[in-house]
Motif scaffolding. Structure first.
Motif, PDB file in Angstrom:
ATOM      1  N   GLY A   1      10.634  26.074  15.796  1.00 28.46           N
ATOM      2  CA  GLY A   1      11.382  25.881  14.554  1.00 28.46           C
ATOM      3  C   GLY A   1      11.813  24.451  14.294  1.00 28.46           C
ATOM      4  O   GLY A   1      12.525  24.179  13.310  1.00 28.46           O
ATOM      5  N   PHE A   2      11.391  23.521  15.172  1.00 27.69           N
ATOM      6  CA  PHE A   2      11.808  22.120  15.018  1.00 27.69           C
ATOM      7  C   PHE A   2      10.612  21.202  15.240  1.00 27.69           C
ATOM      8  O   PHE A   2       9.625  21.598  15.865  1.00 27.69           O
ATOM      9  CB  PHE A   2      12.899  21.762  16.045  1.00 27.69           C
ATOM     10  CG  PHE A   2      14.134  22.608  15.904  1.00 27.69           C
ATOM     11  CD1 PHE A   2      15.174  22.211  15.080  1.00 27.69           C
ATOM     12  CD2 PHE A   2      14.230  23.823  16.576  1.00 27.69           C
ATOM     13  CE1 PHE A   2      16.308  23.010  14.942  1.00 27.69           C
ATOM     14  CE2 PHE A   2      15.354  24.624  16.438  1.00 27.69           C
ATOM     15  CZ  PHE A   2      16.400  24.223  15.611  1.00 27.69           C
ATOM     16  N   VAL A   3      10.720  19.973  14.742  1.00 29.75           N
ATOM     17  CA  VAL A   3       9.697  18.978  15.038  1.00 29.75           C
ATOM     18  C   VAL A   3      10.371  17.702  15.524  1.00 29.75           C
ATOM     19  O   VAL A   3      11.487  17.375  15.119  1.00 29.75           O
ATOM     20  CB  VAL A   3       8.787  18.656  13.817  1.00 29.75           C
ATOM     21  CG1 VAL A   3       8.177  19.921  13.242  1.00 29.75           C
ATOM     22  CG2 VAL A   3       9.536  17.892  12.752  1.00 29.75           C
TER      23      VAL A   3
ATOM     24  N   TYR B   1       9.517   5.175  19.011  1.00 29.18           N
ATOM     25  CA  TYR B   1      10.565   5.774  18.163  1.00 29.18           C
ATOM     26  C   TYR B   1      10.298   7.268  17.969  1.00 29.18           C
ATOM     27  O   TYR B   1       9.138   7.685  17.846  1.00 29.18           O
ATOM     28  CB  TYR B   1      10.552   5.070  16.816  1.00 29.18           C
ATOM     29  CG  TYR B   1      11.628   5.476  15.820  1.00 29.18           C
ATOM     30  CD1 TYR B   1      12.855   4.824  15.814  1.00 29.18           C
ATOM     31  CD2 TYR B   1      11.395   6.456  14.858  1.00 29.18           C
ATOM     32  CE1 TYR B   1      13.834   5.140  14.876  1.00 29.18           C
ATOM     33  CE2 TYR B   1      12.373   6.789  13.925  1.00 29.18           C
ATOM     34  CZ  TYR B   1      13.582   6.129  13.937  1.00 29.18           C
ATOM     35  OH  TYR B   1      14.546   6.447  13.005  1.00 29.18           O
ATOM     36  N   THR B   2      11.380   8.038  17.950  1.00 26.93           N
ATOM     37  CA  THR B   2      11.263   9.466  17.646  1.00 26.93           C
ATOM     38  C   THR B   2      12.397   9.857  16.700  1.00 26.93           C
ATOM     39  O   THR B   2      13.441   9.197  16.646  1.00 26.93           O
ATOM     40  CB  THR B   2      11.380  10.342  18.918  1.00 26.93           C
ATOM     41  OG1 THR B   2      12.632  10.054  19.549  1.00 26.93           O
ATOM     42  CG2 THR B   2      10.244  10.104  19.888  1.00 26.93           C
ATOM     43  N   THR B   3      12.175  10.919  15.965  1.00 23.92           N
ATOM     44  CA  THR B   3      13.262  11.509  15.172  1.00 23.92           C
ATOM     45  C   THR B   3      12.995  12.997  15.038  1.00 23.92           C
ATOM     46  O   THR B   3      11.830  13.428  14.990  1.00 23.92           O
ATOM     47  CB  THR B   3      13.432  10.810  13.812  1.00 23.92           C
ATOM     48  OG1 THR B   3      14.624  11.297  13.173  1.00 23.92           O
ATOM     49  CG2 THR B   3      12.242  11.036  12.887  1.00 23.92           C
ATOM     50  N   ASN B   4      14.072  13.780  15.052  1.00 22.79           N
ATOM     51  CA  ASN B   4      13.946  15.243  15.055  1.00 22.79           C
ATOM     52  C   ASN B   4      14.325  15.833  13.705  1.00 22.79           C
ATOM     53  O   ASN B   4      15.211  15.316  13.016  1.00 22.79           O
ATOM     54  CB  ASN B   4      14.835  15.838  16.154  1.00 22.79           C
ATOM     55  CG  ASN B   4      16.297  15.436  16.023  1.00 22.79           C
ATOM     56  OD1 ASN B   4      16.610  14.247  16.020  1.00 22.79           O
ATOM     57  ND2 ASN B   4      17.184  16.410  15.907  1.00 22.79           N
ATOM     58  N   LEU B   5      13.643  16.901  13.360  1.00 20.49           N
ATOM     59  CA  LEU B   5      13.906  17.588  12.086  1.00 20.49           C
ATOM     60  C   LEU B   5      13.675  19.085  12.254  1.00 20.49           C
ATOM     61  O   LEU B   5      12.754  19.494  12.975  1.00 20.49           O
ATOM     62  CB  LEU B   5      12.947  17.090  11.001  1.00 20.49           C
ATOM     63  CG  LEU B   5      12.972  15.605  10.675  1.00 20.49           C
ATOM     64  CD1 LEU B   5      11.635  14.962  10.956  1.00 20.49           C
ATOM     65  CD2 LEU B   5      13.382  15.389   9.241  1.00 20.49           C
ATOM     66  N   PRO B   6      14.469  19.897  11.559  1.00 21.44           N
ATOM     67  CA  PRO B   6      14.114  21.317  11.485  1.00 21.44           C
ATOM     68  C   PRO B   6      12.777  21.455  10.743  1.00 21.44           C
ATOM     69  O   PRO B   6      12.515  20.700   9.795  1.00 21.44           O
ATOM     70  CB  PRO B   6      15.243  21.941  10.649  1.00 21.44           C
ATOM     71  CG  PRO B   6      16.346  20.933  10.639  1.00 21.44           C
ATOM     72  CD  PRO B   6      15.688  19.590  10.795  1.00 21.44           C
TER      73      PRO B   6
ATOM     74  N   THR C   1      13.495  24.246  20.485  1.00 22.80           N
ATOM     75  CA  THR C   1      14.901  23.865  20.310  1.00 22.80           C
ATOM     76  C   THR C   1      14.945  22.469  19.715  1.00 22.80           C
ATOM     77  O   THR C   1      13.946  21.739  19.724  1.00 22.80           O
ATOM     78  CB  THR C   1      15.650  23.868  21.664  1.00 22.80           C
ATOM     79  OG1 THR C   1      14.954  22.990  22.551  1.00 22.80           O
ATOM     80  CG2 THR C   1      15.694  25.269  22.266  1.00 22.80           C
ATOM     81  N   ASP C   2      16.105  22.098  19.205  1.00 31.24           N
ATOM     82  CA  ASP C   2      16.278  20.809  18.550  1.00 31.24           C
ATOM     83  C   ASP C   2      16.450  19.714  19.612  1.00 31.24           C
ATOM     84  O   ASP C   2      17.362  19.796  20.437  1.00 31.24           O
ATOM     85  CB  ASP C   2      17.529  20.902  17.658  1.00 31.24           C
ATOM     86  CG  ASP C   2      17.579  19.827  16.608  1.00 31.24           C
ATOM     87  OD1 ASP C   2      16.551  19.166  16.375  1.00 31.24           O
ATOM     88  OD2 ASP C   2      18.656  19.655  16.008  1.00 31.24           O
TER      89      ASP C   2
END
Ligand SMILES: Nc1nc2c(c(=O)[nH]1)N[C@H]1C(S)=C(S)[C@@H](COP(=O)(O)O)O[C@H]1N2
Ligand SMILES: [Mo]
Length: 200
Positions: free
Chosen positions: A107-109, A117-122, A174-175
């Motif tokens: 459910g997350f990316v 660099y990384t960034t998380n999103l639903p 998971t986030d």
């Protein structure tokens, strides 16, 4: 005799305040914000991967990405450092198109990039026509400073979510906080709710 009416040449139409989220100001420049050096990326060795919690992980070459249906969209963008830029024009491939048929389970990316660099999103924030892997800005190839050859574009969230030099999406169950999220920035970053920092 010709007269020059000073002050009118180049004047821009007034900004509709309803388009500017709280605490933001409108800029006509395009500021560059990068946490590290700008990588110089050859499209011949570029790939974009969807991996992780997905039935059929996939990798596209640059030419394969170019062959996918492209969209040109006009969107307002909002940086957490308080500038907003209205009516920016981008061309790229919708994340919906990339994820189609892969059997996404998580459910997350986490968007991951050349340079680390990384960034998380639903998942819900990058699907439903709300996110793109963009490779043109204003009708021209995306500048390296702005993430070229391709960056994620998620204009409805603060611009740190729009990962430059993006190389793929890690699907997670998971986030998992990304670069700025680990340093205290908000997990989701909705500019209309001023979600700048953790706890906002
Ligand atoms: N890979 C990578 N992507 C990134 C960043 C970065 O440092 N590295 N900075 C983020 C931040 S904080 C912002 S505001 C925007 C800035 O994009 P711009 O330089 O095109 O204005 O990129 C985002 N994407
Ligand atoms: Mo930012």
């Amino acid at each position: 005799m010709a007269r020059i009416t000073r002050g009118f040449v180049g004047r821009r139409p007034p900004v509709d305040p309803a388009r500017v989220p709280p605490g933001q100001y409108v800029t006509h420049d395009f500021p560059v914000l990068s946490a590290g050096p700008t990588p110089r990326i050859q499209t011949s060795s570029w790939t974009f991967a969807v991996r992780g919690s997905v039935d059929e992980p996939r990798t596209w070459s640059w030419d394969e990405l170019q062959a996918l249906p492209r969209e040109t969209v006009t969107r307002d963008i909002h940086c957490v450092t308080k500038w907003s830029k209205l009516d920016t024009v981008w061309t790229g491939v919708s994340v919906d198109t990339l994820l189609e048929g892969l059997g996404v389970r998580g459910g997350f990316v986490s968007a991951f990039c050349q340079g680390g660099y990384t960034t998380n999103l639903p998942l819900a924030d990058v699907t439903g026509g709300r996110a793109w892997v963009a490779y043109e800005y204003d009708g021209a190839p995306l500048d390296p400073e702005h993430g070229g050859p391709a960056r994620l574009l998620v204009p409805h969230l603060y611009f740190w979510k729009s990962a430059k030099w993006v190389r793929g999406l890690q699907i997670t169950d998971t986030d998992v906080p990304g670069f700025w999220e680990n340093l205290g920035y908000h997990d989701r970053g909705d500019p209309w709710n001023e979600q700048r920092y953790q706890g906002d």
